[in-house]
Write a protein that holds these residues in place. Structure first.
Motif, PDB file in Angstrom:
ATOM      1  N   GLU A  98       0.804  -1.220   0.000  1.00  0.00           N
ATOM      2  CA  GLU A  98       0.000   0.000   0.000  1.00  0.00           C
ATOM      3  C   GLU A  98       0.841   1.276   0.000  1.00  0.00           C
ATOM      4  O   GLU A  98       0.325   2.361  -0.288  1.00  0.00           O
ATOM      5  CB  GLU A  98      -0.971   0.009   1.191  1.00  0.00           C
ATOM      6  N   THR A  99       2.163   1.187   0.263  1.00  0.00           N
ATOM      7  CA  THR A  99       3.001   2.379   0.277  1.00  0.00           C
ATOM      8  C   THR A  99       3.450   2.791  -1.116  1.00  0.00           C
ATOM      9  O   THR A  99       3.937   3.907  -1.300  1.00  0.00           O
ATOM     10  CB  THR A  99       4.258   2.169   1.157  1.00  0.00           C
ATOM     11  N   GLY A 100       3.324   1.914  -2.068  1.00  0.00           N
ATOM     12  CA  GLY A 100       3.745   2.201  -3.436  1.00  0.00           C
ATOM     13  C   GLY A 100       2.608   2.771  -4.269  1.00  0.00           C
ATOM     14  O   GLY A 100       1.554   3.155  -3.756  1.00  0.00           O
ATOM     15  N   HIS A 101       2.829   2.812  -5.553  1.00  0.00           N
ATOM     16  CA  HIS A 101       1.816   3.372  -6.452  1.00  0.00           C
ATOM     17  C   HIS A 101       1.126   2.320  -7.311  1.00  0.00           C
ATOM     18  O   HIS A 101       0.322   2.657  -8.173  1.00  0.00           O
ATOM     19  CB  HIS A 101       2.433   4.454  -7.344  1.00  0.00           C
ATOM     20  N   THR A 102       1.408   1.053  -7.081  1.00  0.00           N
ATOM     21  CA  THR A 102       0.794  -0.004  -7.886  1.00  0.00           C
ATOM     22  C   THR A 102      -0.716   0.116  -7.876  1.00  0.00           C
ATOM     23  O   THR A 102      -1.365   0.043  -8.918  1.00  0.00           O
ATOM     24  CB  THR A 102       1.231  -1.392  -7.364  1.00  0.00           C
ATOM     25  N   TRP A 103      -1.278   0.322  -6.691  1.00  0.00           N
ATOM     26  CA  TRP A 103      -2.737   0.357  -6.566  1.00  0.00           C
ATOM     27  C   TRP A 103      -3.345   1.594  -7.206  1.00  0.00           C
ATOM     28  O   TRP A 103      -4.560   1.672  -7.375  1.00  0.00           O
ATOM     29  CB  TRP A 103      -3.154   0.220  -5.101  1.00  0.00           C
ATOM     30  N   HIS A 104      -2.538   2.541  -7.635  1.00  0.00           N
ATOM     31  CA  HIS A 104      -3.044   3.746  -8.311  1.00  0.00           C
ATOM     32  C   HIS A 104      -3.398   3.473  -9.769  1.00  0.00           C
ATOM     33  O   HIS A 104      -3.950   4.348 -10.429  1.00  0.00           O
ATOM     34  CB  HIS A 104      -2.002   4.855  -8.274  1.00  0.00           C
TER      35      HIS A 104
ATOM     36  N   LYS B 233      -2.854  -7.745  -4.985  1.00  0.00           N
ATOM     37  CA  LYS B 233      -4.005  -6.968  -4.506  1.00  0.00           C
ATOM     38  C   LYS B 233      -4.584  -7.567  -3.227  1.00  0.00           C
ATOM     39  O   LYS B 233      -5.023  -6.834  -2.345  1.00  0.00           O
ATOM     40  CB  LYS B 233      -5.081  -6.887  -5.591  1.00  0.00           C
ATOM     41  N   ALA B 234      -4.557  -8.875  -3.110  1.00  0.00           N
ATOM     42  CA  ALA B 234      -5.095  -9.531  -1.911  1.00  0.00           C
ATOM     43  C   ALA B 234      -4.283  -9.176  -0.663  1.00  0.00           C
ATOM     44  O   ALA B 234      -4.784  -9.320   0.459  1.00  0.00           O
ATOM     45  CB  ALA B 234      -5.124 -11.052  -2.107  1.00  0.00           C
ATOM     46  N   GLN B 235      -3.052  -8.689  -0.829  1.00  0.00           N
ATOM     47  CA  GLN B 235      -2.211  -8.315   0.309  1.00  0.00           C
ATOM     48  C   GLN B 235      -2.493  -6.898   0.809  1.00  0.00           C
ATOM     49  O   GLN B 235      -2.072  -6.521   1.899  1.00  0.00           O
ATOM     50  CB  GLN B 235      -0.722  -8.433  -0.061  1.00  0.00           C
ATOM     51  N   TRP B 236      -3.187  -6.106   0.011  1.00  0.00           N
ATOM     52  CA  TRP B 236      -3.448  -4.718   0.394  1.00  0.00           C
ATOM     53  C   TRP B 236      -4.514  -4.649   1.477  1.00  0.00           C
ATOM     54  O   TRP B 236      -5.426  -5.484   1.517  1.00  0.00           O
ATOM     55  CB  TRP B 236      -3.932  -3.924  -0.809  1.00  0.00           C
ATOM     56  N   PRO B 237      -4.439  -3.625   2.326  1.00  0.00           N
ATOM     57  CA  PRO B 237      -5.522  -3.414   3.299  1.00  0.00           C
ATOM     58  C   PRO B 237      -6.850  -3.201   2.569  1.00  0.00           C
ATOM     59  O   PRO B 237      -6.877  -2.711   1.425  1.00  0.00           O
ATOM     60  CB  PRO B 237      -5.097  -2.142   4.034  1.00  0.00           C
ATOM     61  N   GLN B 238      -7.935  -3.544   3.216  1.00  0.00           N
ATOM     62  CA  GLN B 238      -9.266  -3.446   2.596  1.00  0.00           C
ATOM     63  C   GLN B 238      -9.535  -2.047   2.036  1.00  0.00           C
ATOM     64  O   GLN B 238     -10.084  -1.910   0.959  1.00  0.00           O
ATOM     65  CB  GLN B 238     -10.356  -3.840   3.607  1.00  0.00           C
ATOM     66  N   GLU B 239      -9.145  -1.012   2.761  1.00  0.00           N
ATOM     67  CA  GLU B 239      -9.383   0.358   2.294  1.00  0.00           C
ATOM     68  C   GLU B 239      -8.688   0.622   0.956  1.00  0.00           C
ATOM     69  O   GLU B 239      -9.267   1.231   0.058  1.00  0.00           O
ATOM     70  CB  GLU B 239      -8.887   1.368   3.334  1.00  0.00           C
ATOM     71  N   ILE B 240      -7.468   0.145   0.814  1.00  0.00           N
ATOM     72  CA  ILE B 240      -6.722   0.339  -0.438  1.00  0.00           C
ATOM     73  C   ILE B 240      -7.361  -0.487  -1.561  1.00  0.00           C
ATOM     74  O   ILE B 240      -7.485  -0.017  -2.697  1.00  0.00           O
ATOM     75  CB  ILE B 240      -5.235  -0.029  -0.262  1.00  0.00           C
ATOM     76  N   ARG B 241      -7.793  -1.684  -1.250  1.00  0.00           N
ATOM     77  CA  ARG B 241      -8.485  -2.509  -2.266  1.00  0.00           C
ATOM     78  C   ARG B 241      -9.742  -1.810  -2.755  1.00  0.00           C
ATOM     79  O   ARG B 241     -10.032  -1.797  -3.961  1.00  0.00           O
ATOM     80  CB  ARG B 241      -8.820  -3.886  -1.695  1.00  0.00           C
ATOM     81  N   GLU B 242     -10.475  -1.216  -1.836  1.00  0.00           N
ATOM     82  CA  GLU B 242     -11.703  -0.503  -2.222  1.00  0.00           C
ATOM     83  C   GLU B 242     -11.382   0.726  -3.068  1.00  0.00           C
ATOM     84  O   GLU B 242     -12.077   1.012  -4.047  1.00  0.00           O
ATOM     85  CB  GLU B 242     -12.492  -0.116  -0.978  1.00  0.00           C
ATOM     86  N   ARG B 243     -10.323   1.445  -2.700  1.00  0.00           N
ATOM     87  CA  ARG B 243      -9.920   2.607  -3.504  1.00  0.00           C
ATOM     88  C   ARG B 243      -9.491   2.158  -4.899  1.00  0.00           C
ATOM     89  O   ARG B 243      -9.793   2.818  -5.895  1.00  0.00           O
ATOM     90  CB  ARG B 243      -8.808   3.377  -2.800  1.00  0.00           C
ATOM     91  N   HIS B 244      -8.791   1.030  -4.968  1.00  0.00           N
ATOM     92  CA  HIS B 244      -8.376   0.498  -6.264  1.00  0.00           C
ATOM     93  C   HIS B 244      -9.598   0.098  -7.097  1.00  0.00           C
ATOM     94  O   HIS B 244      -9.633   0.334  -8.311  1.00  0.00           O
ATOM     95  CB  HIS B 244      -7.436  -0.694  -6.056  1.00  0.00           C
TER      96      HIS B 244
ATOM     97  N   LEU C  57     -12.454   1.535  -7.000  1.00  0.00           N
ATOM     98  CA  LEU C  57     -13.004   2.796  -7.497  1.00  0.00           C
ATOM     99  C   LEU C  57     -12.212   3.314  -8.697  1.00  0.00           C
ATOM    100  O   LEU C  57     -12.790   3.829  -9.648  1.00  0.00           O
ATOM    101  CB  LEU C  57     -13.027   3.857  -6.393  1.00  0.00           C
ATOM    102  N   ILE C  58     -10.898   3.180  -8.637  1.00  0.00           N
ATOM    103  CA  ILE C  58     -10.067   3.591  -9.763  1.00  0.00           C
ATOM    104  C   ILE C  58     -10.443   2.800 -11.012  1.00  0.00           C
ATOM    105  O   ILE C  58     -10.573   3.347 -12.102  1.00  0.00           O
ATOM    106  CB  ILE C  58      -8.568   3.423  -9.425  1.00  0.00           C
ATOM    107  N   ASN C  59     -10.655   1.497 -10.848  1.00  0.00           N
ATOM    108  CA  ASN C  59     -11.081   0.678 -11.988  1.00  0.00           C
ATOM    109  C   ASN C  59     -12.437   1.113 -12.501  1.00  0.00           C
ATOM    110  O   ASN C  59     -12.663   1.210 -13.698  1.00  0.00           O
ATOM    111  CB  ASN C  59     -11.130  -0.800 -11.585  1.00  0.00           C
ATOM    112  N   ALA C  60     -13.355   1.393 -11.586  1.00  0.00           N
ATOM    113  CA  ALA C  60     -14.713   1.793 -11.985  1.00  0.00           C
ATOM    114  C   ALA C  60     -14.719   3.161 -12.674  1.00  0.00           C
ATOM    115  O   ALA C  60     -15.491   3.380 -13.603  1.00  0.00           O
ATOM    116  CB  ALA C  60     -15.626   1.822 -10.750  1.00  0.00           C
ATOM    117  N   GLN C  61     -13.849   4.048 -12.220  1.00  0.00           N
ATOM    118  CA  GLN C  61     -13.798   5.399 -12.799  1.00  0.00           C
ATOM    119  C   GLN C  61     -12.995   5.449 -14.081  1.00  0.00           C
ATOM    120  O   GLN C  61     -13.079   6.404 -14.824  1.00  0.00           O
ATOM    121  CB  GLN C  61     -13.198   6.373 -11.785  1.00  0.00           C
TER     122      GLN C  61
END
Length: 162
Positions: free
Chosen positions: A86-92, A139-150, A152-156
């Motif tokens: 979650e500290t990196g930018h992968t989930w962005h 992605k399964a390793q990310w905290p739930q909040e980061i997964r949810e934000r990710h 949203l990024i996919n949906a947007q």
């Protein structure tokens, strides 16, 4: 009359179950450019963990922390392996871009011919399903909040503004 209604409802239920099974069990559809990671698919995630250990951990770390001082370039100007936690930018980035970076390498995926990255292309090394598996494990390793934000990024359809 009651038997016809019951039979109709049962038939509809069977169609829904069969269609759902086909959708959920079918290999990921990447030919159409629609890639979705599946961090909730335990079998796929287990496969992804093994693939990550064999192909990614040497650069990105067993703990997903990436190379030390990853924001600084190497002496040759190439980029260091970033963290995938979650500290990196992968989930962005959207699922599709993560898939393309893994499959084709960063330079080709982002369309920059002279982009200096040590990220190899895994096309011909990993199947599309294996690429989706390793990304799903990440992605399964990310905290739930980061997964949810990710999600949203996919949906947007794009990266976050910040």
């Amino acid at each position: 009359m009651r038997n016809r209604i019951l039979l109709g409802a049962l038939s509809a239920a069977v169609v829904i179950v069969v269609a759902s099974a086909i959708f959920l069990l079918a290999p990921p559809d990447v030919d159409e450019g629609v890639v979705r990671l599946k961090p909730g698919d335990l079998k796929l995630v287990r496969l992804g963990a093994d693939i990550y250990e064999q192909n990614c951990a040497a650069c990105h770390g067993d703990d997903l922390k990436g190379e030390r001082d990853w924001m600084d370039a190497n002496p040759d100007g190439s980029l260091k392996a970033p963290p995938h936690d979650e500290t990196g930018h992968t989930w962005h980035h959207q699922d599709d871009l993560l898939f393309r970076i893994t499959k084709h390498g960063t330079a080709k995926a982002v369309g920059l011919e002279n982009f200096n990255s040590n990220m190899p292309a895994f096309e011909g090394v990993l199947t599309d399903t294996e690429i989706i598996a390793v990304l799903s494990w990440i992605k399964a390793q990310w905290p739930q909040e980061i997964r949810e934000r990710h999600d949203l990024i996919n949906a947007q359809g794009g990266a976050p503004s910040s």
